[in-house]
Design a protein around this motif. Structure first.
Motif, PDB file in Angstrom:
ATOM      1  N   VAL A 186       0.915  -1.277   0.021  1.00 22.35           N
ATOM      2  CA  VAL A 186      -0.196  -0.167  -0.081  1.00 22.35           C
ATOM      3  C   VAL A 186       0.825   1.308   0.030  1.00 22.35           C
ATOM      4  CG1 VAL A 186      -1.633   1.315   1.289  1.00 22.35           C
ATOM      5  CG2 VAL A 186      -1.824  -1.132   1.083  1.00 22.35           C
ATOM      6  N   ALA A 187       1.845   1.281   0.844  1.00 18.94           N
ATOM      7  CA  ALA A 187       2.804   2.489   0.773  1.00 18.94           C
ATOM      8  C   ALA A 187       3.429   2.666  -0.531  1.00 18.94           C
ATOM      9  CB  ALA A 187       4.008   2.118   1.771  1.00 18.94           C
ATOM     10  N   ARG A 188       3.803   1.638  -1.300  1.00 17.90           N
ATOM     11  CA  ARG A 188       4.375   1.769  -2.414  1.00 17.90           C
ATOM     12  C   ARG A 188       3.370   2.241  -3.525  1.00 17.90           C
ATOM     13  NH1 ARG A 188       5.507  -3.409  -3.598  1.00 17.90           N
ATOM     14  NH2 ARG A 188       6.986  -3.345  -1.806  1.00 17.90           N
ATOM     15  N   TYR A 189       2.027   1.675  -3.440  1.00 21.72           N
ATOM     16  CA  TYR A 189       0.796   2.009  -4.551  1.00 21.72           C
ATOM     17  C   TYR A 189       0.388   3.623  -4.071  1.00 21.72           C
ATOM     18  CZ  TYR A 189      -3.865   2.533  -6.243  1.00 21.72           C
ATOM     19  OH  TYR A 189      -4.842   2.721  -6.889  1.00 21.72           O
ATOM     20  N   LEU A 190       0.570   4.058  -3.016  1.00 30.23           N
ATOM     21  CA  LEU A 190       0.330   5.426  -2.555  1.00 30.23           C
ATOM     22  C   LEU A 190       1.323   6.153  -2.780  1.00 30.23           C
ATOM     23  CD1 LEU A 190      -2.348   4.822   0.427  1.00 30.23           C
ATOM     24  CD2 LEU A 190      -2.858   5.567  -2.259  1.00 30.23           C
ATOM     25  N   ASP A 191       2.605   5.838  -2.699  1.00 33.86           N
ATOM     26  CA  ASP A 191       3.937   6.713  -2.761  1.00 33.86           C
ATOM     27  C   ASP A 191       3.997   7.661  -1.337  1.00 33.86           C
ATOM     28  OD1 ASP A 191       6.436   7.153  -3.494  1.00 33.86           O
ATOM     29  OD2 ASP A 191       5.631   8.906  -4.904  1.00 33.86           O
ATOM     30  N   VAL A 192       3.821   6.635  -0.400  1.00 33.84           N
ATOM     31  CA  VAL A 192       3.896   7.407   1.081  1.00 33.84           C
ATOM     32  C   VAL A 192       4.686   6.569   1.885  1.00 33.84           C
ATOM     33  CG1 VAL A 192       1.799   8.454   0.985  1.00 33.84           C
ATOM     34  CG2 VAL A 192       1.809   6.292   2.027  1.00 33.84           C
ATOM     35  N   PRO A 193       5.455   6.808   3.036  1.00 31.09           N
ATOM     36  CA  PRO A 193       6.169   5.803   3.885  1.00 31.09           C
ATOM     37  C   PRO A 193       5.363   4.994   4.776  1.00 31.09           C
ATOM     38  CG  PRO A 193       6.795   8.300   4.288  1.00 31.09           C
ATOM     39  CD  PRO A 193       5.543   8.217   3.365  1.00 31.09           C
ATOM     40  N   VAL A 194       5.737   3.966   4.956  1.00 32.54           N
ATOM     41  CA  VAL A 194       4.963   3.115   5.937  1.00 32.54           C
ATOM     42  C   VAL A 194       4.717   3.728   7.194  1.00 32.54           C
ATOM     43  CG1 VAL A 194       5.356   0.919   7.128  1.00 32.54           C
ATOM     44  CG2 VAL A 194       5.989   1.045   4.646  1.00 32.54           C
ATOM     45  N   GLU A 195       5.443   4.414   7.660  1.00 35.07           N
ATOM     46  CA  GLU A 195       5.253   5.157   8.869  1.00 35.07           C
ATOM     47  C   GLU A 195       3.972   5.918   8.810  1.00 35.07           C
ATOM     48  OE1 GLU A 195       8.053   5.074   7.446  1.00 35.07           O
ATOM     49  OE2 GLU A 195       9.292   3.840   8.863  1.00 35.07           O
ATOM     50  N   THR A 196       3.459   6.538   7.676  1.00 35.22           N
ATOM     51  CA  THR A 196       2.358   7.371   7.484  1.00 35.22           C
ATOM     52  C   THR A 196       1.140   6.454   7.404  1.00 35.22           C
ATOM     53  OG1 THR A 196       3.657   8.984   5.908  1.00 35.22           O
ATOM     54  CG2 THR A 196       1.252   8.796   5.657  1.00 35.22           C
ATOM     55  N   LEU A 197       1.132   5.510   6.822  1.00 35.20           N
ATOM     56  CA  LEU A 197       0.038   4.259   6.830  1.00 35.20           C
ATOM     57  C   LEU A 197      -0.313   3.876   8.310  1.00 35.20           C
ATOM     58  CD1 LEU A 197       0.635   2.090   3.958  1.00 35.20           C
ATOM     59  CD2 LEU A 197      -1.142   3.556   4.019  1.00 35.20           C
ATOM     60  N   TYR A 198       0.808   3.869   9.197  1.00 29.44           N
ATOM     61  CA  TYR A 198       0.466   3.343  10.643  1.00 29.44           C
ATOM     62  C   TYR A 198       0.017   4.636  11.406  1.00 29.44           C
ATOM     63  CZ  TYR A 198       2.687  -1.126   9.978  1.00 29.44           C
ATOM     64  OH  TYR A 198       3.184  -2.323   9.825  1.00 29.44           O
ATOM     65  N   ALA A 199       0.340   5.746  10.949  1.00 27.55           N
ATOM     66  CA  ALA A 199      -0.080   6.935  11.654  1.00 27.55           C
ATOM     67  C   ALA A 199      -1.551   7.369  11.371  1.00 27.55           C
ATOM     68  CB  ALA A 199       0.759   8.245  11.143  1.00 27.55           C
ATOM     69  N   ARG A 202      -3.706   4.851  10.177  1.00 26.26           N
ATOM     70  CA  ARG A 202      -4.301   3.817  10.830  1.00 26.26           C
ATOM     71  C   ARG A 202      -4.765   4.226  12.498  1.00 26.26           C
ATOM     72  NH1 ARG A 202      -6.215  -1.123  10.595  1.00 26.26           N
ATOM     73  NH2 ARG A 202      -5.924  -2.591  12.225  1.00 26.26           N
ATOM     74  N   LYS A 203      -3.572   4.867  12.999  1.00 24.35           N
ATOM     75  CA  LYS A 203      -4.128   5.418  14.470  1.00 24.35           C
ATOM     76  C   LYS A 203      -4.961   6.354  14.638  1.00 24.35           C
ATOM     77  CE  LYS A 203      -1.473   6.243  18.532  1.00 24.35           C
ATOM     78  NZ  LYS A 203       0.093   6.855  19.183  1.00 24.35           N
ATOM     79  N   LYS A 204      -5.245   7.153  13.389  1.00 26.27           N
ATOM     80  CA  LYS A 204      -5.971   8.438  13.427  1.00 26.27           C
ATOM     81  C   LYS A 204      -7.455   7.960  12.871  1.00 26.27           C
ATOM     82  CE  LYS A 204      -2.480  11.849  13.053  1.00 26.27           C
ATOM     83  NZ  LYS A 204      -1.778  12.834  12.040  1.00 26.27           N
ATOM     84  N   ARG A 205      -7.178   6.587  12.258  1.00 24.68           N
ATOM     85  CA  ARG A 205      -8.596   6.186  11.698  1.00 24.68           C
ATOM     86  C   ARG A 205      -8.918   6.915  10.415  1.00 24.68           C
ATOM     87  NH1 ARG A 205     -11.084   2.400  14.890  1.00 24.68           N
ATOM     88  NH2 ARG A 205     -10.427   2.260  17.107  1.00 24.68           N
ATOM     89  N   THR A 206      -7.723   7.623   9.621  1.00 23.31           N
ATOM     90  CA  THR A 206      -8.161   8.313   8.495  1.00 23.31           C
ATOM     91  C   THR A 206      -7.625   7.781   7.200  1.00 23.31           C
ATOM     92  OG1 THR A 206      -5.942   9.505   8.794  1.00 23.31           O
ATOM     93  CG2 THR A 206      -7.818  10.473   9.912  1.00 23.31           C
ATOM     94  N   GLY A 207      -6.751   6.522   7.324  1.00 28.10           N
ATOM     95  CA  GLY A 207      -6.311   6.005   6.185  1.00 28.10           C
ATOM     96  C   GLY A 207      -7.287   5.078   5.608  1.00 28.10           C
ATOM     97  N   PRO A 208      -6.669   4.236   4.438  1.00 30.42           N
ATOM     98  CA  PRO A 208      -7.341   3.130   3.838  1.00 30.42           C
ATOM     99  C   PRO A 208      -7.713   2.195   4.935  1.00 30.42           C
ATOM    100  CG  PRO A 208      -5.442   2.994   3.041  1.00 30.42           C
ATOM    101  CD  PRO A 208      -5.337   4.238   4.128  1.00 30.42           C
TER     102      PRO A 208
END
Length: 63
Positions: free
Chosen positions: A16-29, A31-37
């Motif tokens: 997913v990080a590769r698909y969205l071109d964002v760092p893995v850490e961003t996905l975890y952040a 998820r914690k905020k409940r704003t990601g996919p």
């Protein structure tokens, strides 16, 4: 005649990080905020349905 539909594999956080071109850490952040996919756990592993990620992305574009 029976046919089997091809099933797309679930994506890892790295996929997913590769698909969205964002760092893995961003996905975890996100998820914690409940704003990601949306994601789910398979055992201890986080997995994403590619269709859900694409829908989430389209909604982000439209917003």
């Amino acid at each position: 005649m029976s046919t089997t539909a091809e099933v797309e594999r679930l994506w890892t956080v790295e996929d997913v990080a590769r698909y969205l071109d964002v760092p893995v850490e961003t996905l975890y952040a996100w998820r914690k905020k409940r704003t990601g996919p949306p994601a789910g756990k398979v055992g201890k592993h986080l997995r994403y349905d590619p269709a859900d990620v694409r829908v989430w992305f389209q909604r982000q574009k439209a917003a």
